[in-house]
Structures are given as C-alpha cells and as structure tokens.
Design a protein around this motif. Structure first.
Motif, short mmCIF file in Angstrom:
data_model
loop_
_atom_site.label_atom_id
_atom_site.label_comp_id
_atom_site.label_asym_id
_atom_site.label_seq_id
_atom_site.Cartn_x
_atom_site.Cartn_y
_atom_site.Cartn_z
N PHE A 30 33.88 43.12 34.03
CA PHE A 30 33.14 41.85 33.99
C PHE A 30 31.83 42.01 33.22
O PHE A 30 31.48 41.17 32.38
CB PHE A 30 32.87 41.36 35.42
CG PHE A 30 32.25 39.98 35.47
CD1 PHE A 30 32.95 38.88 34.99
CD2 PHE A 30 30.98 39.79 35.97
CE1 PHE A 30 32.38 37.60 35.02
CE2 PHE A 30 30.41 38.53 36.01
CZ PHE A 30 31.10 37.43 35.52
N LEU A 31 31.13 43.11 33.46
CA LEU A 31 29.86 43.35 32.75
C LEU A 31 30.13 43.47 31.25
O LEU A 31 29.38 42.96 30.42
CB LEU A 31 29.18 44.62 33.27
CG LEU A 31 28.66 44.55 34.72
CD1 LEU A 31 28.19 45.94 35.18
CD2 LEU A 31 27.52 43.54 34.85
N SER A 32 31.22 44.15 30.91
CA SER A 32 31.59 44.32 29.49
C SER A 32 31.90 42.95 28.88
O SER A 32 31.44 42.63 27.78
CB SER A 32 32.80 45.25 29.41
OG SER A 32 33.29 45.31 28.10
N ILE A 283 36.70 40.00 45.32
CA ILE A 283 36.34 41.01 44.32
C ILE A 283 35.73 40.39 43.04
O ILE A 283 34.80 40.95 42.45
CB ILE A 283 37.57 41.92 43.99
CG1 ILE A 283 37.22 43.04 43.03
CG2 ILE A 283 38.77 41.13 43.51
CD1 ILE A 283 36.25 44.06 43.57
N GLN A 284 36.21 39.23 42.65
CA GLN A 284 35.61 38.57 41.48
C GLN A 284 34.15 38.23 41.76
O GLN A 284 33.29 38.34 40.88
CB GLN A 284 36.39 37.29 41.14
CG GLN A 284 35.86 36.56 39.91
CD GLN A 284 36.37 37.15 38.60
OE1 GLN A 284 37.56 37.10 38.31
NE2 GLN A 284 35.48 37.73 37.83
N ASP A 285 33.87 37.84 43.00
CA ASP A 285 32.49 37.50 43.36
C ASP A 285 31.61 38.74 43.49
O ASP A 285 30.41 38.68 43.23
CB ASP A 285 32.46 36.67 44.65
CG ASP A 285 32.95 35.25 44.40
OD1 ASP A 285 32.60 34.70 43.35
OD2 ASP A 285 33.68 34.71 45.25
N THR A 286 32.22 39.87 43.91
CA THR A 286 31.46 41.14 43.89
C THR A 286 30.94 41.37 42.48
O THR A 286 29.75 41.63 42.26
CB THR A 286 32.39 42.30 44.32
OG1 THR A 286 32.60 42.21 45.71
CG2 THR A 286 31.81 43.66 43.99
N ALA A 287 31.85 41.26 41.50
CA ALA A 287 31.47 41.50 40.10
C ALA A 287 30.39 40.52 39.66
O ALA A 287 29.41 40.89 39.01
CB ALA A 287 32.70 41.41 39.21
N LYS A 288 30.54 39.26 40.06
CA LYS A 288 29.56 38.25 39.66
C LYS A 288 28.19 38.53 40.28
O LYS A 288 27.16 38.40 39.62
CB LYS A 288 30.02 36.85 40.08
CG LYS A 288 31.14 36.33 39.21
CD LYS A 288 31.50 34.90 39.56
CE LYS A 288 32.58 34.39 38.62
NZ LYS A 288 33.02 33.03 38.95
#
Ligand code: NAD
Length: 405
Positions: A30-32, A283-288
């Motif tokens: 996600f950061l990438s 998990i998507q929200d962890t990344a966000k």
C-alpha cells in the motif's frame, strides 16, 4: 470512499521492519502504491516458526523474491528486501539507516502470538528478547544515526487489558491528579498485559516514552485491535501477492479459526459464554492507518503519539453468530482455556484516525469475501489437526495455548 485523503500526500522513503508478515506485506504494498519508496527488512522468523509448529499459511504465500517480482509485474514500483534480524544485528541496522536515510521506519518485526509466547520458557524468553531487544535496537540506532527518522510502531489493544469495564478506553493516556500534592499529570494508561507477548508491548511503551523524552525522537505507537481479512486491493492484483492466513491455535485469531471451521463444516467453537468483547480492524485499514501515521508524524519534542487502531468491537459469540448465519454452521460452546472473565465490555476511542478522514471497512460488509474467497477457496490446503480443538486441546494444550488472539 476515503481515497481523497491520499491525493495530496508527499512521497517518502519508508523502511518496513517485518515487511514479510501478515500486516507488513500488505502495508508495504500500500505504501508503495501511494508513491513511497519502500525497503522491507525481515529475518523470515515467522516462516521459520511455521516450520517449527508444522503448519503453514492457508493461502499459498510466495517467497519474498517472487512477491517482489510479482509486484513489479503488475506495475508496482520496485520494493527492496533486506534479510536481517533487527534484534540481533544492531550494526547492520544502524548502517541501513545511515545509508538509506529513511523518513520513517514502520516497526512490525516482533513475535506477535500470545499463545506462542506462553507455550514454554524458551518461547517466553525468545519473545522478550526478540521484541524488546528489537524495539530497543531500532530506537538506539535512530539516535546513533543522528537522523530525524519517525518511528511508527505496531502495538496492541492488549496493553490496556480487557478488564476495563465502565468507561471508554482513551488513546494511550489518562489525565490524573497525583497524590500527595494534587499534581496534574498526563500519564500512560495503566498496563495490564495478559501474556508475555502483551508484556513486551508494555515494555516497548516505556522505551518509547524514555527515548521521546531523552532524545526527542518522533514516535507513533498504534494500539491495534485484532486484524482480520486476508487480501487488500493491492494483494489481489496477482495471486503471487496473496497475504498469509493463519488458522492454527497459536497464530490464528478467533475469527480465522471460525472461518476455517465453517469452511470445513465443523461447529464454531466459542470459549465459555463467548461474552468476551474484542476490537477488530480489517487488514486494508491497517495499511491505511499506517499510511496516515507516516503522513502525520508528531512534532519534534511532542509526547509519543498514540492512536487506537480499531474499527469496531464485537463479542466473540456475536462473531460466531454472524458467521453461522452466513454459512449455516453450528455454534458449540467449550470451556474457556484463557485466564480471563467470560464477559467483558470494551468501548474504545478511535477519534484520532477518524479525524484524519478514515472510514473503516466493517465485518458485516467484508466477511463474506473471506468466507468465499479465502476459507472455502483454499480449504483443501488446511491441516485439520491444527484447527480442531477435539484433537488438539487436551489439558496440556489448554494450559499452553490458552488464548485466541
Ligand atoms: P507476523 O508474525 O505475520 O509478522 C511479523 C514479521 O516480523 C514476520 O514476517 C517476522 O518474520 C518478522 N520478524 C519478527 N522478528 C524479527 C526480527 N527480530 N528481525 C526481523 N524481522 C522479524 O505478525 P503480524 O500479524 O503481521 O503483526 C505485525 C505487528 O503488528 C506485530 O508487532 C504485532 O504485535 C502487531 N499486531 C498484530 C495484530 C494482528 O491481529 N495480527 C494485532 C495487533 C497488533
């Protein structure tokens, strides 16, 4: 849709410690995707623990090299990988920071299973040495590098303990009047770890407090709830990017065990009355949330920034009911192997992330995807002996693996 909050972010260089793991890999992607330059550091200890426990991710996770190739194959910017033990290789860690000069280090590189940490003296000692040693190495290396690197750490809701009925859990701190003398102070919320693993997260907090005060480091500590979900918008781009799914009784969280049991058409095993309330995040929200934390470092000299990284709370029996309604599976109550109250309330403040524009995915909206696209799709890869309590949770096992987080 909260995509608007990403349109104005500034590209940074981010080192992701533990970037091969369940939270770390999707976060690195996600950061990438957001335009950050990402360097993953990992010693693959989680994969080695799978070998030790004779189990494996339900999903077919690929080697780091294959993952990186697949990411470039779908048009992602190259991610670099450094094989390194953060707890044992201080000089290499320092050199990495000095040569890369990252804006931020995201620190996931810890042994994260409470049941594993409680297994025996060897796993207790490993968890303390790895987690506390690794965190301290990161802090000492940032100081020695002389660079202004923002440290973003994954902590846990478990530092608060679960017996905090009667009020909302604040984000990290409480305001008190200290006796004698009625001195006003803002102090860390009292810590009540329920396992050696959780105790390491409490010790991490003390180290953060000290290094912030003594060396003015910029530190964000994210008190995360149980992460559920497997894939993100990034990991679904190629099957070789798939994230890990742990279902065994050491690393599988309560939700993953229920999903696995449902896919196998076994009853969902609820401990005790199932009245334990837990905090969850997709998990998507962890990344966000991590991307938001990277974007919003505390000012130099400010107290350690603490966020509760939590989307919602549910009682375990309600989770079982939701999955049972989706799949038709039975629910079975078994005696609680954990040393905890059967029923607890949990009201958690999460206003800080919401204030930054975050709107979380809810279990009700996202769970069916897990049932169909993960548990059912890969159920043939499941080692049933690792998920079924009847073949597994004898008295010794109950004592050794008495928790679902
Ligand atoms: P994970 O075990 O899947 O990932 C951790 C990664 O760190 C692994 O790839 C492991 O190989 C690596 N690692 C461990 N020790 C290392 C070391 N000394 N040097 C280099 N690499 C090392 O765990 P996860 O679920 O991704 O958790 C990541 C972080 O988030 C942990 O600190 C955990 O406590 C926290 N957290 C996770 C959850 C959850 O539900 N998964 C909930 C709350 C907090």
């Amino acid at each position: 849709d909260d995509d608007a909050i990403w349109s104005s972010i500034k590209a940074k260089k981010v080192v992701v410690l533990g970037g091969d793991g369940f939270c770390g890999w999707p976060t690195a992607l996600f950061l990438s995707e957001l335009g950050h330059e990402v360097v993953v550091v990992d010693n693959l200890s989680r994969r080695k623990i799978d070998v030790e426990l004779e189990c494996d991710s339900l999903t077919p996770i690929q080697s780091m090299n294959e993952r990186m190739r697949a990411w470039e194959g779908v048009g992602g910017s190259p991610i670099r990988f450094v094989y390194m033990d953060v707890a044992a290789e201080y000089q290499r860690l320092l050199q990495l920071l000095e040569s890369e000069k990252p804006d931020a280090v995201v620190h996931f590189a810890e042994q994260r299973a409470a049941p594993y940490s409680q297994k025996n003296s060897a796993t207790k000692r490993y968890t303390v040495e790895n987690n506390v040693g690794g965190t301290h190495n990161v802090l000492a290396a940032v100081v020695e590098s002389g660079l202004d690197i923002h440290v973003v750490h994954l902590g846990t809701m478990g530092v608060y303990g679960y017996g905090t009925a009667g009020g909302e859990i604040p984000e990290g701190y409480i305001d008190v009047l200290m006796q004698p003398g009625n001195r006003e102070a803002r102090i860390l919320h009292p810590m009540y770890p329920g396992s050696v693993y959780h105790a390491t997260k409490c010790l991490d907090q003390i180290l953060f407090q000290f290094y912030q005060r003594n060396d003015q480091l910029r530190i964000t500590d994210l008190h995360q709830g149980i992460v559920w979900g497997t894939n993100t918008a990034q990991t679904v781009k190629d099957e070789r990017l798939v994230n890990r799914f742990d279902y065994d009784s050491d690393y599988g969280t309560v939700l993953n065990r229920f999903l696995m049991q449902a896919a196998l058409e076994y009853p969902l095993t609820v401990y005790g009355t199932g009245g334990q309330t837990r905090a969850f995040i997709h998990i998507q929200d962890t990344a966000k949330c991590i991307a938001l934390a990277v974007e919003n470092p505390p000012k130099s000299g400010a107290m350690v920034e603490i966020f509760n990284q939590v989307a919602e709370t549910h009682r375990v029996r309600d989770l079982a009911r939701i999955i049972s309604e989706m799949t038709g599976c039975e629910v079975k109550n078994i005696s609680n192997p954990r040393n905890e109250a059967d029923e607890n309330e949990l009201v958690v403040a999460n206003r800080k992330f919401q204030g930054l524009g975050w709107s979380p995915i809810t279990l009700q909206a996202g769970l069916l995807d897990e049932v169909v696209n993960i548990a059912a799709k890969y159920k043939d890869r499941c080692d049933v002996s690792k998920v079924l309590p009847s073949s597994f949770w004898n008295k010794t096992r109950l004592q050794a693996c008495g928790t679902s987080q």
